[in-house]
Design a protein around this motif. Structure first.
Motif, mmCIF file in Angstrom:
data_model
loop_
_atom_site.group_PDB
_atom_site.id
_atom_site.type_symbol
_atom_site.label_atom_id
_atom_site.label_comp_id
_atom_site.label_asym_id
_atom_site.label_seq_id
_atom_site.Cartn_x
_atom_site.Cartn_y
_atom_site.Cartn_z
ATOM 1 N N ARG A 265 0.528 -1.073 0.193
ATOM 2 C CA ARG A 265 -0.038 -0.102 -0.071
ATOM 3 C C ARG A 265 0.795 1.279 0.336
ATOM 4 N NH1 ARG A 265 -2.467 3.609 3.395
ATOM 5 N NH2 ARG A 265 -1.097 2.458 5.293
ATOM 6 N N SER A 266 2.052 1.098 0.732
ATOM 7 C CA SER A 266 3.055 2.270 0.999
ATOM 8 C C SER A 266 3.666 2.741 -0.472
ATOM 9 C CB SER A 266 3.860 2.064 2.042
ATOM 10 O OG SER A 266 3.128 1.925 3.460
ATOM 11 N N LEU A 267 3.421 1.722 -1.355
ATOM 12 C CA LEU A 267 4.314 2.064 -2.268
ATOM 13 C C LEU A 267 3.280 3.493 -2.949
ATOM 14 C CD1 LEU A 267 4.746 -1.573 -4.401
ATOM 15 C CD2 LEU A 267 6.739 -0.084 -3.357
ATOM 16 N N SER A 268 2.455 3.560 -3.070
ATOM 17 C CA SER A 268 1.415 4.718 -3.560
ATOM 18 C C SER A 268 2.052 6.208 -3.716
ATOM 19 C CB SER A 268 -0.401 4.363 -3.091
ATOM 20 O OG SER A 268 -0.252 3.405 -3.481
ATOM 21 N N SER A 269 3.122 6.422 -2.160
ATOM 22 C CA SER A 269 3.664 7.294 -1.765
ATOM 23 C C SER A 269 4.438 7.578 -2.992
ATOM 24 C CB SER A 269 3.936 7.291 -0.443
ATOM 25 O OG SER A 269 4.610 6.686 -0.127
ATOM 26 N N LYS A 270 5.140 7.045 -3.496
ATOM 27 C CA LYS A 270 6.405 7.002 -4.285
ATOM 28 C C LYS A 270 6.298 7.565 -5.284
ATOM 29 C CE LYS A 270 9.688 3.609 -2.465
ATOM 30 N NZ LYS A 270 9.780 2.487 -2.215
ATOM 31 N N PRO A 271 7.063 8.411 -5.955
ATOM 32 C CA PRO A 271 6.779 9.602 -6.887
ATOM 33 C C PRO A 271 6.315 8.669 -8.032
ATOM 34 C CG PRO A 271 8.679 10.596 -5.843
ATOM 35 C CD PRO A 271 8.738 8.854 -5.305
ATOM 36 N N GLY A 272 5.432 8.797 -9.369
ATOM 37 C CA GLY A 272 5.316 8.066 -10.333
ATOM 38 C C GLY A 272 4.480 6.652 -10.344
ATOM 39 N N MET A 273 4.469 6.904 -9.178
ATOM 40 C CA MET A 273 3.058 5.391 -8.482
ATOM 41 C C MET A 273 2.519 5.305 -8.899
ATOM 42 S SD MET A 273 5.443 2.677 -7.866
ATOM 43 C CE MET A 273 6.808 1.884 -7.262
ATOM 44 N N PRO A 274 1.112 4.643 -9.336
ATOM 45 C CA PRO A 274 -0.510 5.013 -9.180
ATOM 46 C C PRO A 274 -1.476 4.847 -8.199
ATOM 47 C CG PRO A 274 -0.093 2.679 -9.746
ATOM 48 C CD PRO A 274 1.453 3.324 -9.950
ATOM 49 N N GLU A 275 -2.346 4.250 -7.519
ATOM 50 C CA GLU A 275 -3.122 4.136 -6.567
ATOM 51 C C GLU A 275 -2.915 2.546 -7.019
ATOM 52 O OE1 GLU A 275 -4.281 5.063 -2.472
ATOM 53 O OE2 GLU A 275 -4.663 6.849 -4.191
ATOM 54 N N ILE A 276 -2.775 2.171 -5.348
ATOM 55 C CA ILE A 276 -2.217 0.889 -5.566
ATOM 56 C C ILE A 276 -2.601 0.222 -4.106
ATOM 57 C CG2 ILE A 276 -0.343 -0.940 -4.581
ATOM 58 C CD1 ILE A 276 1.312 0.119 -6.144
ATOM 59 N N ILE A 277 -3.846 -0.848 -4.200
ATOM 60 C CA ILE A 277 -4.994 -1.898 -2.958
ATOM 61 C C ILE A 277 -5.025 -2.793 -3.094
ATOM 62 C CG2 ILE A 277 -7.172 -1.701 -2.175
ATOM 63 C CD1 ILE A 277 -8.052 0.361 -4.091
ATOM 64 N N PRO A 278 -3.546 -3.226 -1.477
ATOM 65 C CA PRO A 278 -3.159 -4.457 -1.877
ATOM 66 C C PRO A 278 -4.827 -5.347 -1.573
ATOM 67 C CG PRO A 278 -2.407 -2.776 0.199
ATOM 68 C CD PRO A 278 -3.498 -2.610 -0.714
ATOM 69 N N LEU A 279 -4.770 -7.076 -2.519
ATOM 70 C CA LEU A 279 -6.070 -7.908 -1.921
ATOM 71 C C LEU A 279 -5.918 -8.696 -1.376
ATOM 72 C CD1 LEU A 279 -8.634 -7.825 -3.399
ATOM 73 C CD2 LEU A 279 -7.691 -8.587 -6.021
ATOM 74 N N PRO A 280 -5.728 -9.200 0.398
ATOM 75 C CA PRO A 280 -5.274 -9.908 0.186
ATOM 76 C C PRO A 280 -6.710 -10.641 0.309
ATOM 77 C CG PRO A 280 -5.554 -7.809 2.062
ATOM 78 C CD PRO A 280 -5.905 -7.569 0.950
ATOM 79 N N GLY A 281 -6.491 -12.479 0.620
ATOM 80 C CA GLY A 281 -7.655 -13.438 0.673
ATOM 81 C C GLY A 281 -7.032 -13.538 2.263
ATOM 82 N N SER A 282 -8.562 -14.223 2.256
ATOM 83 C CA SER A 282 -8.518 -14.286 3.743
ATOM 84 C C SER A 282 -10.356 -15.199 4.017
ATOM 85 C CB SER A 282 -9.222 -12.986 4.832
ATOM 86 O OG SER A 282 -7.920 -12.398 5.194
ATOM 87 N N THR A 283 -10.180 -16.146 4.886
ATOM 88 C CA THR A 283 -11.273 -17.179 5.687
ATOM 89 C C THR A 283 -11.370 -16.881 7.224
ATOM 90 O OG1 THR A 283 -9.248 -18.955 6.705
ATOM 91 C CG2 THR A 283 -10.073 -18.977 3.898
ATOM 92 N N LYS A 284 -10.888 -16.268 7.392
ATOM 93 C CA LYS A 284 -11.593 -16.309 9.318
ATOM 94 C C LYS A 284 -11.642 -14.304 9.209
ATOM 95 C CE LYS A 284 -8.937 -20.510 10.931
ATOM 96 N NZ LYS A 284 -8.362 -20.860 11.563
ATOM 97 N N ALA A 285 -12.843 -14.009 10.315
ATOM 98 C CA ALA A 285 -12.930 -12.488 10.633
ATOM 99 C C ALA A 285 -11.701 -12.164 11.506
ATOM 100 C CB ALA A 285 -14.194 -12.140 11.141
ATOM 101 N N SER A 286 -11.649 -12.762 11.809
ATOM 102 C CA SER A 286 -9.815 -12.574 13.103
ATOM 103 C C SER A 286 -9.228 -12.470 11.670
ATOM 104 C CB SER A 286 -9.828 -13.353 13.614
ATOM 105 O OG SER A 286 -9.427 -14.982 13.247
ATOM 106 N N ARG A 287 -8.739 -12.870 10.710
ATOM 107 C CA ARG A 287 -7.002 -13.481 9.747
ATOM 108 C C ARG A 287 -8.055 -11.370 8.631
ATOM 109 N NH1 ARG A 287 -3.127 -16.079 7.749
ATOM 110 N NH2 ARG A 287 -3.553 -15.927 10.035
ATOM 111 N N VAL A 288 -8.730 -11.658 7.900
ATOM 112 C CA VAL A 288 -9.763 -10.648 7.600
ATOM 113 C C VAL A 288 -9.144 -9.790 8.294
ATOM 114 C CG1 VAL A 288 -11.973 -10.000 7.041
ATOM 115 C CG2 VAL A 288 -11.682 -11.532 6.562
ATOM 116 N N GLU A 289 -9.640 -8.934 10.079
ATOM 117 C CA GLU A 289 -9.246 -8.029 10.041
ATOM 118 C C GLU A 289 -7.882 -7.913 10.955
ATOM 119 O OE1 GLU A 289 -11.579 -9.628 14.101
ATOM 120 O OE2 GLU A 289 -13.556 -8.743 13.228
ATOM 121 N N GLU A 290 -7.078 -8.348 10.726
ATOM 122 C CA GLU A 290 -5.904 -8.452 11.263
ATOM 123 C C GLU A 290 -5.062 -7.998 9.504
ATOM 124 O OE1 GLU A 290 -1.643 -10.922 10.724
ATOM 125 O OE2 GLU A 290 -3.046 -11.874 11.597
ATOM 126 N N ASN A 291 -5.580 -8.340 8.673
ATOM 127 C CA ASN A 291 -5.207 -7.785 7.222
ATOM 128 C C ASN A 291 -5.893 -6.518 6.752
ATOM 129 O OD1 ASN A 291 -4.116 -10.736 6.788
ATOM 130 N ND2 ASN A 291 -5.157 -10.710 5.606
#
Length: 327
Positions: A265-291
């Motif tokens: 996600r932080s790569l978006s802050s570098k010059p010349g970078m587009p907006e970047i949205i990380p797309l993690p996959g999760s199967t448990k609510a607790s892991r979703v909240e962590e991610n």
């Protein structure tokens, strides 16, 4: 917050592949999906081939929105299709694209719209212009689909596609151990054209979570054993990057997964970078909240990562032979 088609989406997205492949209990899936919304992850990524023809992320969405119709307008839904996992072949002919899109729309039954549609890969036998013109004219312009995205494409394909229709997002793999997009012009093309980059597998198929310390931590039938980066000779190399990243996460006071996701996600802050949205996959609510936890990396922390990556080369190809990538 990023915006797609004028709709505000969270800084971290929610991938649905692991909910249906392999299949998880429905209630567990629903808890993870609700946790995603509660955590601000309202951009959901689904696929017709995530699962089986009888049970996949599209049928799961149908069941979810039947139970929680009030959530339909809260979710910005992106759907991938047009790929046969058995033959490992993508398809992009108008006839087959229509078959998949009509299936998805039929499953959603008007309860939920498709905000973003993407073919999972480019069909090497059908010009990308043919595929995109059909989707644009028959579905986008008729209001059946909000916009078009691309998946696993090269910078050349992105520029070709942008001449045909508006491309709202590009989904390519990007993580600490998959930095191709930083080197092959994909991020540059997205930045030039104002396209958001959806970074899938930001935790390196779970490797960067720090929970996989030896191959014995993977079941014998775990599909990841088929991926070259998990072959014994490559795993021994790649675990070194995991250990270094875990050290940075410990200093940051976050989990290794959170560090890996937020580095992307932080790569978006570098010059010349587009907006970047990380797309993690999760199967448990607790892991979703962590991610979903946002933690900004400092310039010094980003520099520390750069220093590690400058001296490290990931061992093994991203995918087994026969699976098309970056067309």
């Amino acid at each position: 917050m990023p915006s797609i088609l004028g709709m505000r989406v969270g800084p971290i997205a929610f991938g649905m592949m692991h909910l249906t492949f392999p299949r998880k209990p429905v209630e567990q899936c629903f808890l993870a999906m609700r946790a995603a919304l509660d955590s601000g992850c309202n951009f959901w990524n689904a696929g017709t081939f995530y699962g089986t023809p009888e049970w996949n992320s599209i049928t799961l969405l149908q069941e979810y929105f039947k139970k929680y119709p009030e959530d339909a307008d809260k979710v910005v839904l992106s759907v991938k299709a047009c790929y046969d996992p058995q033959s490992r072949r993508p398809y992009g002919s108008p006839e087959l694209v229509k078959k998949d899109l009509d299936y998805i729309l039929g499953q959603l039954k008007g309860i939920k719209s498709i905000e973003v549609f993407e073919c999972a890969r480019v069909d090497p036998d059908v010009p990308v212009e043919t595929t995109l013109k059909f989707i644009d004219e028959e579905y986008v312009k008729k209001g059946l689909v909000g916009g078009i995205a691309l998946s696993e494409v090269s910078a050349t394909t992105i520029r070709r596609a942008a001449k045909v229709t508006k491309i709202v997002a590009v989904e390519n793999e990007l993580s600490l151990w998959t930095t191709n997009a930083l080197e092959n012009g994909v991020l540059e093309a997205c930045s030039e054209l104002g396209i958001i980059l959806l970074a899938y597998s930001p935790i390196g198929k779970g490797m960067l979570s720090g929970e996989i310390k030896t191959l014995d931590d993977l079941d014998q039938d775990d599909v990841r054993r088929l991926f070259p980066r998990f072959y014994p000779e490559n795993f021994a190399v790649n675990i070194q990057l995991v250990e270094q990243a875990r050290g940075l996460a410990d200093k940051k006071g976050c989990t290794p997964a959170q560090f890996a996701i937020n580095w992307v996600r932080s790569l978006s802050s570098k010059p010349g970078m587009p907006e970047i949205i990380p797309l993690p996959g999760s199967t448990k609510a607790s892991r979703v909240e962590e991610n979903a936890t946002v933690c900004d990396l400092t310039p010094d922390e980003l520099a520390a990562v750069d220093a590690i990556l400058a001296k490290f080369t990931t061992a093994g190809a991203r995918y087994p032979a026969g699976i098309p990538t970056e067309v």
